[in-house]
Design an enzyme around this catalytic site. Structure first.
Site, PDB file in Angstrom:
ATOM      1  N   ASP A 116       9.459   3.110  -0.585  1.00 27.78           N
ATOM      2  CA  ASP A 116       8.410   3.740   0.219  1.00 27.78           C
ATOM      3  C   ASP A 116       8.712   3.408   1.690  1.00 27.78           C
ATOM      4  O   ASP A 116       8.373   2.322   2.165  1.00 27.78           O
ATOM      5  CB  ASP A 116       7.034   3.208  -0.210  1.00 27.78           C
ATOM      6  CG  ASP A 116       5.922   3.829   0.625  1.00 27.78           C
ATOM      7  OD1 ASP A 116       4.745   3.718   0.210  1.00 27.78           O
ATOM      8  OD2 ASP A 116       6.230   4.395   1.688  1.00 27.78           O
ATOM      9  N   LYS A 158       4.715   9.726   8.528  1.00 28.03           N
ATOM     10  CA  LYS A 158       4.474   9.249   9.898  1.00 28.03           C
ATOM     11  C   LYS A 158       5.493   9.797  10.913  1.00 28.03           C
ATOM     12  O   LYS A 158       5.383  10.944  11.333  1.00 28.03           O
ATOM     13  CB  LYS A 158       4.428   7.725   9.889  1.00 28.03           C
ATOM     14  CG  LYS A 158       3.270   7.204   8.990  1.00 28.03           C
ATOM     15  CD  LYS A 158       3.164   5.725   9.009  1.00 28.03           C
ATOM     16  CE  LYS A 158       2.264   5.195   7.917  1.00 28.03           C
ATOM     17  NZ  LYS A 158       0.818   5.322   8.186  1.00 28.03           N
ATOM     18  N   TYR A 183       0.858  -1.188   0.000  1.00 25.01           N
ATOM     19  CA  TYR A 183       0.000   0.000   0.000  1.00 25.01           C
ATOM     20  C   TYR A 183       0.888   1.229   0.000  1.00 25.01           C
ATOM     21  O   TYR A 183       1.810   1.337   0.817  1.00 25.01           O
ATOM     22  CB  TYR A 183      -0.913   0.011   1.234  1.00 25.01           C
ATOM     23  CG  TYR A 183      -1.825   1.234   1.308  1.00 25.01           C
ATOM     24  CD1 TYR A 183      -1.642   2.203   2.297  1.00 25.01           C
ATOM     25  CD2 TYR A 183      -2.848   1.423   0.381  1.00 25.01           C
ATOM     26  CE1 TYR A 183      -2.465   3.322   2.357  1.00 25.01           C
ATOM     27  CE2 TYR A 183      -3.675   2.546   0.443  1.00 25.01           C
ATOM     28  CZ  TYR A 183      -3.476   3.493   1.439  1.00 25.01           C
ATOM     29  OH  TYR A 183      -4.290   4.608   1.489  1.00 25.01           O
TER      30      TYR A 183
END
Ligand code: KE4
Length: 424
Positions: free
Chosen positions: A236, A264, A141
């Site tokens: 990523d 994050k 994802y």
């Protein structure tokens, strides 16, 4: 106000009652509690119930809730205002901290989410190569940009199909999905689409099919293949960056991508995403170059202050050793207790991340992860919640251990695990 009343009100005015689907607890056959506050490794809901938190805002709260240094930095930034839409020294300071930790990133661009960072990195790769296709891995994802909401077509190497309504066929067709840990499949996709693939994007340790680490040689193989074919390699590291170690997965595994995406933890709990790479590639970005990308709140000064305080705390000696130790203790205990209870379970753990799979063997890719018993996980989730332990409300996520989780919290978790296994 009870959780149920909050949930009724939310569903009247928020789409699906939430601002991000996983928060609905629909994947685990439950409805969400509503948070009143957080402190260290704990959350309290509006009814005053306490939970040991393994979601940590999906990895952003790596230091735990309300870390004193982060709260002081945010209060200090707020004394000067909120946001200016004009450069501030704080943006440069966080960029210097990031480029200092990630040698592959000579320059950085801040945005406001991981999705925004990924879609911008892909646009940059397409501009550099004048190619359009994107190669990704099944089950990974990378946020909700159209070109990444595509799943494998009929055959593994065929063009992608939309994985959500609203994604045009021609957009999904530019995305090819192959199996993680399958170098042969990557080589075959590259051969079939020679000189068409702009970039290969990978979570160097998958964390969105549950945690699935790369097998030895896999990341090195991706680096070799993409370099030979002039494909931009994008790591990523929205989850793994500053989580597995201060320099992320690329430091841990010794493989440097062309572009890195972060999020994050670098925002310390505020909305921040970032992407970065070599000076030449980043120099293509407007205003220096022709590739356009912009954002009103990009580099938000309060978020920069929270991120800087977080990275400073993460540089303290022993932080990652303790994170890894706690995760290792948790893995050992979960497996031993599951075995004693006769419940088939496997655990993948890398750094302060782990996933418990209700399956005999730990998966090596998303297809195998999907075969784990997610119905049993849903029952387990609800029981652990009753025991006061808040796990990710989906079997296809990672458990996020924070620097605030001590030995006592691990013991609390294992006691809850033992109780939850009875008759699971
Ligand atoms: P955001 O746009 O949600 O900030 O980041 C997207 C993203 C990009 N890359 C990776 C590896 C990610 O894990 C994410 C988002 N992570 C999910 C949890 N696995 C966020 C939780 C949610 O969607 O609410």
């Amino acid at each position: 106000m009870t959780n149920a009343a909050c949930w009724r009100k939310a569903r009247r005015v928020l789409a699906g009652g939430v601002n991000s689907p996983v928060r609905s607890f629909s994947a685990v056959g439950s409805s969400p509690f509503f948070v009143d506050r957080g402190e260290g490794p704990y959350l309290w809901d509006v009814e005053g119930k306490r939970y040991l938190d393994y979601v940590g805002s999906w990895g952003a709260l790596i230091l735990g809730h309300r870390h004193p240094a982060v709260m002081r930095a945010v209060a200090g930034a707020l004394r000067n205002g909120t946001c200016f839409g004009t450069p501030t020294p704080q943006e440069t300071a966080l960029a210097e901290a990031i480029t200092g930790a990630f040698p592959s990133m000579e320059q950085v661009r801040f945005v406001s989410s991981g999705t925004e960072a990924v879609m911008s990195a892909i646009r940059l790769a397409r501009a550099k190569t004048s190619r359009s296709k994107v190669l990704k891995f099944e089950g990974a994802y990378h946020g909700h940009a159209d070109s990444l909401l595509a799943r494998a077509g009929s055959g593994m190497f065929t063009l992608g199909l939309p994985s959500s309504p609203g994604v045009p066929l021609h957009v999904a067709a530019d995305t090819i999905s192959v199996s993680f840990n399958g170098l042969k499949g990557v080589a075959e996709a590259v051969r079939r689409h020679r000189r068409e693939i702009a970039c290969l994007i990978v979570e160097p340790v998958m964390a969105n099919s549950g945690l699935i680490p790369p097998e030895p040689g896999f990341l090195e193989g991706l680096r070799r293949l993409t370099r030979e074919e002039g494909i931009v390699l994008i790591f990523d590291e929205v989850i793994t960056g500053f989580r597995l170690c201060y320099g992320g997965a690329q430091k841990l595994y010794g493989v440097e991508p062309d572009l890195t995406v972060l999020g994050k933890a670098i925002g310390g709990g505020f909305p921040v995403g970032a992407y970065g790479g070599g000076r030449k590639l980043m120099g293509l970005l407007s205003p220096a170059g022709p590739v356009y990308q912009a954002g009103t709140l990009s580099g938000h000064p309060v978020a920069m202050a929270a991120g800087l305080a977080t990275l400073e705390a993460l540089r303290r000696p022993g932080v990652y050793r303790r994170l890894n130790e706690r995760a290792g203790q948790l893995k050992k205990g979960l497996l031993a207790l599951s075995q004693r209870a006769g419940v088939p379970a496997a655990v993948h753990q890398t750094g302060g991340l782990l996933t418990l799979f209700f399956s005999k063997a730990a998966p090596r890719n998303a297809a195998q992860a999907k075969r784990s018993d997610s119905r049993r996980y849903a029952r387990y989730f609800r029981r652990m919640l009753k025991e006061g332990v808040y796990l990710p409300p989906s079997s296809f996520e990672a458990w996020f251990i924070s620097a605030a989780h001590g030995r006592r919290q691990i013991d609390e978790t294992l006691a809850a695990h033992r109780a939850a296994l009875r008759g699971l």
